[in-house]
Enzyme design. Structure first.
Site, PDB file in Angstrom:
ATOM      1  N   GLU A   1       0.404  -0.760  -0.322  1.00  0.00           N
ATOM      2  CA  GLU A   1      -0.049  -0.023   0.177  1.00  0.00           C
ATOM      3  C   GLU A   1       0.538   1.123   0.054  1.00  0.00           C
ATOM      4  O   GLU A   1       1.405   1.413   0.657  1.00  0.00           O
ATOM      5  CB  GLU A   1      -0.748   0.439   1.251  1.00  0.00           C
ATOM      6  CG  GLU A   1      -2.098  -0.359   1.379  1.00  0.00           C
ATOM      7  CD  GLU A   1      -2.875  -0.190   2.335  1.00  0.00           C
ATOM      8  OE1 GLU A   1      -2.646   0.362   3.356  1.00  0.00           O
ATOM      9  OE2 GLU A   1      -3.997  -0.772   3.826  1.00  0.00           O
TER      10      GLU A   1
ATOM     11  N   GLU B   1     -13.467   4.727  -0.885  1.00  0.00           N
ATOM     12  CA  GLU B   1     -14.149   3.984  -0.015  1.00  0.00           C
ATOM     13  C   GLU B   1     -15.242   5.402   1.374  1.00  0.00           C
ATOM     14  O   GLU B   1     -14.719   4.975   2.005  1.00  0.00           O
ATOM     15  CB  GLU B   1     -13.217   2.908   1.603  1.00  0.00           C
ATOM     16  CG  GLU B   1     -12.765   2.216  -0.125  1.00  0.00           C
ATOM     17  CD  GLU B   1     -11.569   1.308   0.952  1.00  0.00           C
ATOM     18  OE1 GLU B   1     -12.134   0.298   1.635  1.00  0.00           O
ATOM     19  OE2 GLU B   1     -10.406   1.758   0.830  1.00  0.00           O
TER      20      GLU B   1
ATOM     21  N   LYS C   1     -16.308   4.984   5.359  1.00  0.00           N
ATOM     22  CA  LYS C   1     -14.850   3.767   6.297  1.00  0.00           C
ATOM     23  C   LYS C   1     -14.862   5.033   7.386  1.00  0.00           C
ATOM     24  O   LYS C   1     -15.072   6.150   6.550  1.00  0.00           O
ATOM     25  CB  LYS C   1     -13.735   4.931   5.305  1.00  0.00           C
ATOM     26  CG  LYS C   1     -13.134   3.305   4.961  1.00  0.00           C
ATOM     27  CD  LYS C   1     -11.398   3.703   4.400  1.00  0.00           C
ATOM     28  CE  LYS C   1     -10.335   2.243   4.261  1.00  0.00           C
ATOM     29  NZ  LYS C   1      -9.462   2.319   4.106  1.00  0.00           N
TER      30      LYS C   1
ATOM     31  N   GLU D   1      -9.467   9.976   4.488  1.00  0.00           N
ATOM     32  CA  GLU D   1      -9.195   8.206   4.553  1.00  0.00           C
ATOM     33  C   GLU D   1     -10.335   7.807   3.924  1.00  0.00           C
ATOM     34  O   GLU D   1     -10.164   6.576   3.723  1.00  0.00           O
ATOM     35  CB  GLU D   1     -10.047   7.681   6.376  1.00  0.00           C
ATOM     36  CG  GLU D   1      -9.393   7.766   7.304  1.00  0.00           C
ATOM     37  CD  GLU D   1      -7.836   6.912   7.282  1.00  0.00           C
ATOM     38  OE1 GLU D   1      -7.882   5.748   6.581  1.00  0.00           O
ATOM     39  OE2 GLU D   1      -7.235   6.825   7.877  1.00  0.00           O
TER      40      GLU D   1
END
Length: 465
Positions: A265, A319, A322, A328
């Site tokens: 990542e 996302e 999240k 984030e």
């Protein structure tokens, strides 16, 4: 006529070789597919999207059968994951590992190109000593289940680590691991089975903890003064290389320098809350675009030159479910409608290496790219300080260009001044890039000229040479 045909054949052959070589060289670019969202496109649409890009690998955090099946016969390498919650059962019962392989691998492989199974995520930095002690047995049982299915060696087994698995990382040569007794067993497993050490380096978080302008440039692969490793004297020109080399040093310190490193990542958010330092479209485009350009250059890192580590960018999509700060939920390269959040040069419609992005790069992905300049040279502007020129010189020479002509004995070493050496390096960098105007920006210290700066035996290449 025969000579003309031979020349044409040679030209076409060389062109085809370059295209094929460049296409094959994309195998180190991957992307993470997080699924904490309620607006993701259908798996088939995602598979088609990936095929329109130079992304060759996809990492899942679980083993979603719909996505694995959608990627069948695409050639995209797939990383699937057993969750940290699966570890106790996998560690205590070999049959649980066999069932996991029977359910998540055998129905899809080899049509779906599963290449790696990760067991747990960032387990080694947890405070759960029980879970930590069960990690290696779980990995071992997973490997044994693969062996029993005749897939040992074809599909690897590993576990993913946060950068905080390093007890020390600065300078990079001092890299060392926490929990070394447990780590030694895991590293021996990886070595025995040819599996990679997977790590999550995030220069974004390094910048958040040290939000100075010079740190931002260092993190975004932009011109900067560099940072010298006091242990080796090596000057690092970007945070990514420094973090990866810290991992390499930690592996080396424990006798496992040949274990392959894979970046599981890394990424940069394009949006955040008003009080968050770092998230922006400009910074995200600069980090991911320059990272891809760095990987494509095959320059490697100072301790591992000449090769690029497999790198999975976070993330394919945002996302939206999240929890936590806004950043984030804002790492996606693509939107749910499959349009690009911003352009980082991974579309197959443009099969040339990404040009490093500086703050003057156009911000809007829909803006037509300026056509490369056919001729001309990139030189420093008048009145630029030696310190700024040195930063540009160091940056250019760190990007895989040949700076030997400005080394002692080289054709362009004299005059031995920062300004002269910087002019040669900046121009060579520009000529070997996509030759867009921003490739001759160097934080606004350079400009294009039609006057040939070559002198004596020192030849400055140009678009026309």
């Amino acid at each position: 006529m025969a000579n003309s045909n031979s020349s044409l054949f040679l030209f076409v052959s060389l062109l085809l070789f370059q295209v094929l070589h460049f296409s094959s060289s994309q195998s180190f670019i991957g992307v993470n597919y997080g699924q904490v969202a309620d607006n993701l496109p259908p798996p088939a649409a995602t598979a088609k999207l990936l095929q329109s890009t130079s992304i060759q690998k996809l990492r899942l955090y679980g083993a979603d059968p719909a996505i694995i099946k959608a990627l069948a016969n695409t050639g995209v390498g797939i990383v699937i994951g057993a969750s940290s919650g699966d570890i106790p059962a996998l560690a205590s019962d070999p049959n649980a590992a066999t069932q996991w392989i029977n359910s998540n691998v055998l129905p899809f492989y080899p049509a779906s190109k599963i290449i790696l199974i990760t067991v747990g995520n960032e387990v080694m930095i947890s405070n759960d000593q029980n879970l930590i002690s069960q990690l290696l047995p779980a990995m071992t049982n997973m490997q044994n289940a693969l062996n029993a299915a005749s897939l040992g060696g074809k599909i690897k087994v590993s576990t993913v680590h946060a950068m905080s698995v390093l007890a020390q990382s600065d300078p990079p040569s001092s890299g060392s691991f926490i929990r070394q007794d447990t780590m030694r067993g895991i590293l021996q497993f990886l070595k025995d089975h040819g599996s990679p050490f997977t790590i999550n380096p995030y220069p974004f978080f390094a910048y958040q903890s040290d939000p100075r302008p010079e740190t931002l440039a260092f993190c975004l692969f932009q011109p900067n003064a560099g940072r010298v490793d006091s242990g080796t004297g090596i000057k690092y020109m970007n945070m990514f290389d420094a973090q990866v080399d810290a991992v390499h040093s930690a592996l080396n310190a424990m006798g496992f320098k040949d274990v392959e490193i894979v970046v599981a990542e890394t990424g940069w958010p394009y949006r955040g809350d008003p009080n968050e330092v770092g998230p922006s479209v400009e910074n995200a485009k600069a980090y991911n675009g320059n990272l891809i350009a760095h990987l494509r250059s095959m320059a490697g890192t100072p301790l591992m030159p000449g090769k690029s580590v497999d790198t999975y960018i976070f993330a394919l999509y945002d996302e939206d479910l999240k929890p936590g700060p806004a950043f984030e939920r804002s790492f996606g390269l693509f939107k749910p409608d499959l349009s690009a959040a911003y352009d980082v040069g991974i579309s197959k419609s443009s099969q040339t290496p990404s040009a490093p992005v500086t703050p003057s790069t156009p911000k809007t992905p829909t803006t037509p790219s300026p056509k490369p300049t056919a001729a001309g040279w990139c030189v420093p502007k008048a009145g630029i300080s030696d310190a700024q020129l040195q930063a540009s010189l160091d940056y250019a020479c760190s990007q895989g260009i040949d700076c030997s002509p400005i080394q002692p004995g080289g054709a362009c070493f004299e005059p031995n001044t920062v300004a002269s050496h910087a002019a040669f390096a900046m121009n060579l960098y520009y000529q070997t890039s996509a030759k867009n105007p921003w490739n001759c920006d160097f934080s606004k210290t350079a400009t294009l000229t039609s006057q040939n700066p070559s002198y004596n035996g020192c030849v400055y290449p140009s678009g026309g040479t």
